[in-house]
Design a protein around this motif. Structure first.
Motif, PDB file in Angstrom:
ATOM      1  N   ALA A  32       1.037  -1.264  -0.634  1.00 34.26           N
ATOM      2  CA  ALA A  32       0.055  -0.151   0.368  1.00 34.26           C
ATOM      3  C   ALA A  32       1.032   1.646   0.333  1.00 34.26           C
ATOM      4  O   ALA A  32       0.533   2.273  -0.523  1.00 34.26           O
ATOM      5  CB  ALA A  32      -0.702  -0.206   1.091  1.00 34.26           C
ATOM      6  N   TYR A  33       1.991   1.411   0.556  1.00 31.99           N
ATOM      7  CA  TYR A  33       2.985   2.817   0.794  1.00 31.99           C
ATOM      8  C   TYR A  33       4.232   2.588   0.655  1.00 31.99           C
ATOM      9  O   TYR A  33       5.400   3.062   0.108  1.00 31.99           O
ATOM     10  CB  TYR A  33       3.227   2.991   1.989  1.00 31.99           C
ATOM     11  CG  TYR A  33       2.007   2.660   3.693  1.00 31.99           C
ATOM     12  CD1 TYR A  33       0.650   3.905   2.766  1.00 31.99           C
ATOM     13  CD2 TYR A  33       1.865   1.896   4.201  1.00 31.99           C
ATOM     14  CE1 TYR A  33       0.098   3.760   3.590  1.00 31.99           C
ATOM     15  CE2 TYR A  33       0.419   2.078   4.861  1.00 31.99           C
ATOM     16  CZ  TYR A  33      -0.157   3.127   4.935  1.00 31.99           C
ATOM     17  OH  TYR A  33      -1.636   3.131   5.086  1.00 31.99           O
ATOM     18  N   GLU A  34       4.175   1.622  -1.286  1.00 24.92           N
ATOM     19  CA  GLU A  34       5.362   1.598  -1.798  1.00 24.92           C
ATOM     20  C   GLU A  34       5.338   2.741  -2.868  1.00 24.92           C
ATOM     21  O   GLU A  34       4.531   3.912  -3.081  1.00 24.92           O
ATOM     22  CB  GLU A  34       5.093   0.512  -3.578  1.00 24.92           C
ATOM     23  CG  GLU A  34       6.328   0.545  -4.088  1.00 24.92           C
ATOM     24  CD  GLU A  34       5.928   0.003  -5.746  1.00 24.92           C
ATOM     25  OE1 GLU A  34       6.782  -0.111  -6.516  1.00 24.92           O
ATOM     26  OE2 GLU A  34       4.245  -0.614  -5.695  1.00 24.92           O
ATOM     27  N   GLY A  35       6.501   3.319  -2.857  1.00 27.23           N
ATOM     28  CA  GLY A  35       6.759   5.206  -3.395  1.00 27.23           C
ATOM     29  C   GLY A  35       6.924   6.295  -1.839  1.00 27.23           C
ATOM     30  O   GLY A  35       6.906   7.245  -2.641  1.00 27.23           O
ATOM     31  N   GLN A  36       6.556   5.510  -0.940  1.00 28.84           N
ATOM     32  CA  GLN A  36       6.474   6.644   0.187  1.00 28.84           C
ATOM     33  C   GLN A  36       7.311   5.854   1.161  1.00 28.84           C
ATOM     34  O   GLN A  36       7.734   5.089   1.107  1.00 28.84           O
ATOM     35  CB  GLN A  36       5.414   6.104   0.892  1.00 28.84           C
ATOM     36  CG  GLN A  36       3.723   6.839  -0.405  1.00 28.84           C
ATOM     37  CD  GLN A  36       2.406   6.696   0.713  1.00 28.84           C
ATOM     38  OE1 GLN A  36       2.086   5.843   0.722  1.00 28.84           O
ATOM     39  NE2 GLN A  36       1.616   8.154   0.965  1.00 28.84           N
ATOM     40  N   SER A  37       7.986   7.103   2.417  1.00 31.26           N
ATOM     41  CA  SER A  37       8.938   6.483   2.565  1.00 31.26           C
ATOM     42  C   SER A  37       8.638   7.433   4.784  1.00 31.26           C
ATOM     43  O   SER A  37       7.722   8.668   4.127  1.00 31.26           O
ATOM     44  CB  SER A  37      10.426   7.874   2.779  1.00 31.26           C
ATOM     45  OG  SER A  37       9.834   8.948   1.928  1.00 31.26           O
ATOM     46  N   VAL A  38       9.210   6.831   5.830  1.00 32.08           N
ATOM     47  CA  VAL A  38       9.112   7.623   6.780  1.00 32.08           C
ATOM     48  C   VAL A  38      10.142   6.902   7.185  1.00 32.08           C
ATOM     49  O   VAL A  38      11.130   6.268   7.635  1.00 32.08           O
ATOM     50  CB  VAL A  38       7.926   6.486   7.647  1.00 32.08           C
ATOM     51  CG1 VAL A  38       8.834   7.407   9.692  1.00 32.08           C
ATOM     52  CG2 VAL A  38       6.359   6.495   6.678  1.00 32.08           C
ATOM     53  N   ASP A  39      10.767   8.418   7.987  1.00 37.18           N
ATOM     54  CA  ASP A  39      12.028   8.753   8.589  1.00 37.18           C
ATOM     55  C   ASP A  39      11.478   8.785  10.688  1.00 37.18           C
ATOM     56  O   ASP A  39      10.565   8.879  10.635  1.00 37.18           O
ATOM     57  CB  ASP A  39      12.961  10.049   8.437  1.00 37.18           C
ATOM     58  CG  ASP A  39      13.508   9.805   7.060  1.00 37.18           C
ATOM     59  OD1 ASP A  39      13.366   9.005   6.134  1.00 37.18           O
ATOM     60  OD2 ASP A  39      14.052  10.379   6.998  1.00 37.18           O
ATOM     61  N   LEU A  40      12.026   7.686  10.754  1.00 36.09           N
ATOM     62  CA  LEU A  40      12.056   7.809  12.160  1.00 36.09           C
ATOM     63  C   LEU A  40      13.322   8.535  12.631  1.00 36.09           C
ATOM     64  O   LEU A  40      14.540   8.285  12.853  1.00 36.09           O
ATOM     65  CB  LEU A  40      12.670   6.145  12.773  1.00 36.09           C
ATOM     66  CG  LEU A  40      10.845   5.583  12.360  1.00 36.09           C
ATOM     67  CD1 LEU A  40      11.629   3.938  13.596  1.00 36.09           C
ATOM     68  CD2 LEU A  40       9.532   6.427  13.542  1.00 36.09           C
ATOM     69  N   VAL A  41      12.770   9.921  13.419  1.00 32.60           N
ATOM     70  CA  VAL A  41      13.513  10.825  13.347  1.00 32.60           C
ATOM     71  C   VAL A  41      14.015  10.563  15.680  1.00 32.60           C
ATOM     72  O   VAL A  41      13.340  12.070  15.816  1.00 32.60           O
ATOM     73  CB  VAL A  41      13.732  12.088  13.398  1.00 32.60           C
ATOM     74  CG1 VAL A  41      14.592  13.482  13.690  1.00 32.60           C
ATOM     75  CG2 VAL A  41      13.498  12.118  11.215  1.00 32.60           C
ATOM     76  N   GLY A  42      15.053  10.279  16.187  1.00 33.63           N
ATOM     77  CA  GLY A  42      15.446  10.241  17.356  1.00 33.63           C
ATOM     78  C   GLY A  42      16.087  11.443  18.015  1.00 33.63           C
ATOM     79  O   GLY A  42      16.838  11.928  16.932  1.00 33.63           O
ATOM     80  N   VAL A  43      16.062  12.006  19.313  1.00 35.69           N
ATOM     81  CA  VAL A  43      16.080  13.242  19.311  1.00 35.69           C
ATOM     82  C   VAL A  43      15.916  13.223  20.917  1.00 35.69           C
ATOM     83  O   VAL A  43      15.797  12.084  21.624  1.00 35.69           O
ATOM     84  CB  VAL A  43      15.426  14.451  18.985  1.00 35.69           C
ATOM     85  CG1 VAL A  43      14.219  13.960  19.787  1.00 35.69           C
ATOM     86  CG2 VAL A  43      16.019  15.477  19.564  1.00 35.69           C
ATOM     87  N   ILE A  44      17.255  13.853  21.463  1.00 33.90           N
ATOM     88  CA  ILE A  44      16.612  13.992  22.900  1.00 33.90           C
ATOM     89  C   ILE A  44      16.384  15.043  23.489  1.00 33.90           C
ATOM     90  O   ILE A  44      17.450  16.148  22.229  1.00 33.90           O
ATOM     91  CB  ILE A  44      18.750  12.989  23.594  1.00 33.90           C
ATOM     92  CG1 ILE A  44      19.415  13.867  23.118  1.00 33.90           C
ATOM     93  CG2 ILE A  44      19.034  11.677  23.683  1.00 33.90           C
ATOM     94  CD1 ILE A  44      20.822  13.786  23.720  1.00 33.90           C
ATOM     95  N   HIS A  45      16.565  15.475  24.164  1.00 31.03           N
ATOM     96  CA  HIS A  45      15.456  16.552  25.056  1.00 31.03           C
ATOM     97  C   HIS A  45      16.823  17.886  25.409  1.00 31.03           C
ATOM     98  O   HIS A  45      15.412  18.944  25.623  1.00 31.03           O
ATOM     99  CB  HIS A  45      14.710  16.292  25.646  1.00 31.03           C
ATOM    100  CG  HIS A  45      13.444  15.556  25.624  1.00 31.03           C
ATOM    101  ND1 HIS A  45      12.322  15.127  23.957  1.00 31.03           N
ATOM    102  CD2 HIS A  45      12.767  14.279  25.314  1.00 31.03           C
ATOM    103  CE1 HIS A  45      11.617  14.169  24.215  1.00 31.03           C
ATOM    104  NE2 HIS A  45      12.095  13.631  25.002  1.00 31.03           N
ATOM    105  N   VAL A  46      17.273  17.756  25.880  1.00 28.87           N
ATOM    106  CA  VAL A  46      19.059  18.132  25.829  1.00 28.87           C
ATOM    107  C   VAL A  46      20.023  17.784  25.402  1.00 28.87           C
ATOM    108  O   VAL A  46      20.427  17.367  24.830  1.00 28.87           O
ATOM    109  CB  VAL A  46      19.157  18.355  26.981  1.00 28.87           C
ATOM    110  CG1 VAL A  46      19.983  19.609  28.264  1.00 28.87           C
ATOM    111  CG2 VAL A  46      18.228  18.554  27.880  1.00 28.87           C
ATOM    112  N   GLY A  47      20.543  18.970  24.324  1.00 31.37           N
ATOM    113  CA  GLY A  47      21.691  19.103  23.733  1.00 31.37           C
ATOM    114  C   GLY A  47      22.167  20.188  23.118  1.00 31.37           C
ATOM    115  O   GLY A  47      21.538  21.182  23.161  1.00 31.37           O
ATOM    116  N   GLN A  48      23.336  19.892  22.230  1.00 31.39           N
ATOM    117  CA  GLN A  48      23.645  21.529  21.916  1.00 31.39           C
ATOM    118  C   GLN A  48      22.882  21.819  21.181  1.00 31.39           C
ATOM    119  O   GLN A  48      22.082  21.987  20.159  1.00 31.39           O
ATOM    120  CB  GLN A  48      25.157  20.655  20.917  1.00 31.39           C
ATOM    121  CG  GLN A  48      25.900  19.743  21.525  1.00 31.39           C
ATOM    122  CD  GLN A  48      26.991  19.374  20.779  1.00 31.39           C
ATOM    123  OE1 GLN A  48      28.104  18.737  21.264  1.00 31.39           O
ATOM    124  NE2 GLN A  48      27.194  20.149  19.597  1.00 31.39           N
ATOM    125  N   ALA A  49      23.202  23.421  20.832  1.00 35.37           N
ATOM    126  CA  ALA A  49      22.594  24.184  19.529  1.00 35.37           C
ATOM    127  C   ALA A  49      22.814  23.768  18.371  1.00 35.37           C
ATOM    128  O   ALA A  49      21.565  23.975  17.521  1.00 35.37           O
ATOM    129  CB  ALA A  49      23.392  25.735  19.887  1.00 35.37           C
TER     130      ALA A  49
END
Length: 302
Positions: A73-90
């Motif tokens: 169903a989702y051929e040709g579509q993409s999803v990125d899992l963007v991990g983040v930590i809540h305190v980090g460098q500018a």
């Protein structure tokens, strides 16, 4: 801001073997293979990058790119899992901000009423509500706070999390409560202390290079997903703070994909991504194709 592009996440048994070896140079090229000396959980969403001598140089978070399998169903579509930590460098948040601008939609976490947008003028008020621990951590480690550095008013951003009412109802549905969860987490924390888990933190606190040493000690603890999430699940292995919120986020993800979004980022804390990856593969017929790493903390400087 150093970024490494590497192969898809490797199986757990390969990760375990790799973590015993030393890493190459800090500045890996764009086509570099997965670096063997980096410590990571099985799905590789957070890691410590080390130089050739084994010295920790950066705490990194991953963006893992998933694509719909052929003839699904989702051929040709993409999803990125963007991990983040809540305190980090500018610089970390600036690099993420630029990356997030490239997607059709960015689904973000925040336990708040449906559709909540974080306005710049709200942050001063919210800042006063931050716990002393969060504020102290940010200042002590010479880092920045995520909500103050990411543009949540961007046109492609969409709130994709539980409301406070939904959060409480999900707890009650399972016979759980915030207080029970807090008690479990406190118990897990005391068990960690009994094993000497805080020794490195205490020594770092009194170091002349306190910010650097604290970051190194805390980075190692952040790698342990079981430690970070200890106590959140009930006796049946279910929880609201990760799995319940992920279910809500993926309801909205399905809406966006069904409406034709070609590229979607799910912008959540790194602790959510192992469960999210399983959902993408099992329920969306998507597969990981590559991983990009971002330096969240420079472990070589105060």
């Amino acid at each position: 801001m150093a970024q490494d592009n590497v192969a898809p996440p490797v199986p757990a048994e390969q990760s375990a073997a790799a973590s015993e070896e030393s890493d190459g140079p800090l500045e890996a090229g764009p086509d570099s293979p997965a670096t063997d000396g980096d410590e990571a959980d099985a799905s590789q969403y957070v890691r410590i990058k080390r130089d050739a001598d084994g010295t920790p140089v950066a705490l990194q978070t991953a963006i893992v790119h998933f694509e719909g399998k052929p003839d699904t169903a989702y051929e040709g579509q993409s999803v990125d899992l963007v991990g983040v930590i809540h305190v980090g460098q500018a610089e970390y948040y600036q690099a993420l901000k630029e990356q997030l601008s490239s997607y059709d939609k960015v689904l973000y976490e925040l336990v708040a009423p449906d559709g909540t947008r974080i306005r710049p003028e709200d942050l001063q008020q919210r800042r006063s509500l931050l716990s002393s621990m969060q504020s102290g951590m940010k200042d002590m480690l010479h880092l920045e706070y995520q909500l103050e550095k990411i543009d949540y008013m961007a046109e492609n951003f969409r709130h994709a999390d539980m409301s406070p009412d939904e959060f409480v109802k999900d707890l009650e549905r399972r016979g759980d409560s915030v207080w029970k969860m807090v008690a479990r987490m406190m118990g897990a924390g005391m068990a960690t202390q009994a094993k000497g888990g805080d020794v490195d933190l205490i020594m770092a606190f009194f170091s002349k290079d306190r910010a650097k040493m604290l970051k190194q000690a805390m980075a190692s603890q952040l790698l342990d997903i079981e430690l970070v999430t200890a106590g959140v699940s009930d006796a049946n292995g279910e929880n609201t703070i990760i799995k319940g919120r992920n279910r809500k986020a993926f309801q909205i993800l399905k809406e966006e994909l069904d409406e034709g979004a070609n590229s979607v980022a799910v912008f959540y804390g790194a602790g959510h991504l192992v469960d999210m990856a399983e959902r993408l593969e099992a329920k969306f017929d998507m597969q990981p194709t590559d991983t990009t790493w971002f330096d969240a903390w420079d472990l070589t400087r105060n």
